[in-house]
Design a protein around this motif. Structure first.
Motif, short mmCIF file in Angstrom:
data_model
loop_
_atom_site.label_atom_id
_atom_site.label_comp_id
_atom_site.label_asym_id
_atom_site.label_seq_id
_atom_site.Cartn_x
_atom_site.Cartn_y
_atom_site.Cartn_z
N GLU A 164 78.48 -11.60 23.99
CA GLU A 164 78.91 -10.77 25.31
C GLU A 164 78.08 -11.05 26.50
OE1 GLU A 164 77.90 -9.21 22.48
OE2 GLU A 164 79.78 -8.91 21.34
N GLY A 165 76.89 -11.35 26.33
CA GLY A 165 76.25 -11.62 27.59
C GLY A 165 76.67 -13.11 28.04
N ILE A 166 76.87 -14.03 27.15
CA ILE A 166 77.29 -15.40 27.47
C ILE A 166 78.46 -15.33 28.11
CG2 ILE A 166 77.73 -17.84 26.48
CD1 ILE A 166 74.75 -17.13 26.50
N GLN A 167 79.38 -14.77 27.61
CA GLN A 167 80.68 -14.54 27.99
C GLN A 167 80.67 -13.77 29.45
OE1 GLN A 167 82.69 -12.76 24.66
NE2 GLN A 167 83.45 -14.77 24.04
N ALA A 168 79.91 -13.03 29.67
CA ALA A 168 80.07 -12.51 30.75
C ALA A 168 79.51 -13.15 32.06
CB ALA A 168 79.18 -11.16 30.77
N LEU A 169 78.71 -14.30 31.92
CA LEU A 169 78.37 -15.16 32.86
C LEU A 169 79.31 -15.67 33.94
CD1 LEU A 169 75.22 -16.89 30.80
CD2 LEU A 169 75.10 -15.23 32.79
N THR A 170 78.94 -15.83 35.15
CA THR A 170 79.85 -16.30 36.12
C THR A 170 79.02 -17.49 36.88
OG1 THR A 170 79.13 -14.79 37.72
CG2 THR A 170 81.11 -14.23 36.42
N PRO A 171 79.50 -18.44 37.71
CA PRO A 171 78.65 -19.12 38.74
C PRO A 171 77.84 -18.60 39.45
CG PRO A 171 80.78 -19.93 38.42
CD PRO A 171 81.00 -18.69 37.76
N ALA A 172 78.22 -17.42 39.98
CA ALA A 172 77.48 -16.48 40.97
C ALA A 172 76.34 -16.08 40.23
CB ALA A 172 78.17 -15.32 41.62
#
Length: 412
Positions: A164-172
């Motif tokens: 979940e943490g990895i999938q939630a990452l965005t460039p920002a």
């Protein structure tokens, strides 16, 4: 043995430069520690530090990802990027004559990374593959599960993060983490090998002297009570991991703690291997190790065995841990000292090991230990010192985590 040539310099922004000149080598290795490890991951994005460490080398300065890789390869660089609890670590070994060019490139990597938007998804996919791969590595999985229950938050996290943490990452989010954590304060640049110290010092000032300091402080561990647990899994084997407190790296008892672990697990004649594997044939793999996380030390034990032998394996393992206090022979301590001295000598012949050791010393002790100091600590090991350490850190309050079909009873 030639006298060690160790140098230190603190830049005005708080960054530490360490170096050891090794006259017998023609290579050099740099370790760059930046205080941005996984304990700093945002609570809703575990795995941020790991993804950032991979993104850092996908273009920096005036080079895109491919150009940066080519530049490092053309210099014959043996490089690595890793993430620990407190630091992201970038290391590179090369011929000594290439060291200045390597340092120029890594100054771009840590200060001017591109962090390109279109590279995030592939990096996320790699991180997710690593997490899925843990299911095929039960030994590593049970150790991670043990640490997650033994250490207090945020020390109980791991470098993998969560799906979940990895999938939630965005460039920002990646840029935010980089901007918050990549500062000179607390950063350590350690170099070992055929080093020209005056030239290195001038180059470090040029590359990093105007790097802003002021990183946010490390998060403080919260109150926590370790808990044993069983993780149900339909497997042919049961994985067993246990932990209990010991002396940390900064403690005067550290080498006594290493000695106790060495008596248990320092080769094929050590007690765990002899009693659990050789005499009873309970398992193929059994060991003990010492773990330091800042101001706390821990002894960790592991074994993987058939489910019908799991309870006996745990009982014998715990019995051997507790039997230590009943006596340790001089022969056992002699073997431990021999192993530690061999490791020390081999470290002196490796630029990578010396650069890493100096950086670790500075991070944990705020100084660099000399070979003589370590040698004296090893020579000073005796059965009496190890037994005195075991009185201070008795084998009790075990945290046990098992992974397999059936739960086990923890011996008291």
């Amino acid at each position: 043995m030639a006298e060690q040539q160790i140098f230190r310099h603190t830049l005005s922004n708080g960054m530490t430069l360490l170096a050891e000149r090794m006259d017998h080598v023609r290579s050099a290795t740099m370790y760059l520690l930046v205080p941005a490890g996984f304990t700093h991951d945002p609570a809703d994005r575990p795995g941020t530090a790991t993804v950032l460490s991979e993104m850092l080398i996908r273009g920096a300065g005036d080079r895109d990802s491919k150009e940066l890789s080519l530049a490092l390869d053309n210099l014959g660089t043996d490089r690595n990027e890793s993430v620990g609890p407190f630091n992201i670590v970038l290391s590179a070994g090369t011929l000594a004559r290439n060291l200045p060019a390597i340092l120029d490139l890594y100054a771009d990597v840590v200060r001017r990374p591109h962090l390109p938007d279109d590279e995030l998804e592939p990096v996320q996919n790699l991180a997710l593959e690593d997490i899925l791969g843990l299911e095929d590595s039960p030994q590593e999985k049970v150790i991670l599960e043990l640490k997650s229950r033994y250490y207090p938050p945020p020390l109980n996290r791991n470098r993998y993060g969560t799906v979940e943490g990895i999938q939630a990452l965005t460039p920002a989010a990646i840029r935010q983490y980089y901007g918050d954590r990549f500062r000179a304060s607390g950063a350590i640049l350690s170099v070992a090998g055929a080093v020209d110290w005056p030239a290195l010092k001038v180059q470090a000032e040029r590359l990093f002297g105007d790097w802003p300091g002021g990183a946010t402080p490390e998060p403080a561990p919260v109150a926590h009570v370790p808990k044993s647990a069983h993780i149900q899994k339909d497997t042919q084997q049961t994985q067993i991991a246990l932990a209990f407190p010991s002396a940390p790296f900064s403690d005067p008892d550290y080498y006594a703690a290493r000695g106790a672990v060495g008596v248990l697990s320092g080769g094929m004649s050590a007690r765990l291997f002899t009693e659990v594997r050789e005499k009873r044939g309970l398992c193929y793999s059994v060991y003990a190790s010492h773990d330091t996380v800042k101001d706390r030390g821990t002894v960790i034990g592991y074994s993987g065995t058939r489910t019908d032998r799991a309870q006996q394996t745990l009982d014998v393992m715990v019995g051997e841990f507790k039997r230590l206090k009943d006596g340790i022979t001089t022969d056992e301590v002699d073997r431990v000292r021999a192993a530690l001295k061999t490791s020390l000598v081999m470290q002196q012949e490796s630029t990578s090991a010396r650069a890493g050791s100096m950086a670790s010393d500075w991070f944990y002790l705020n100084r660099v230990r000399t070979v003589e100091e370590v040698q004296a600590a090893i020579d000073g090991l005796t059965p009496a010192k190890i037994l005195a350490h075991l009185e201070r850190f008795p084998v009790r309050d075990l945290t046990v985590v098992t992974l397999g079909p059936d739960a086990l009873t923890v011996p008291v």
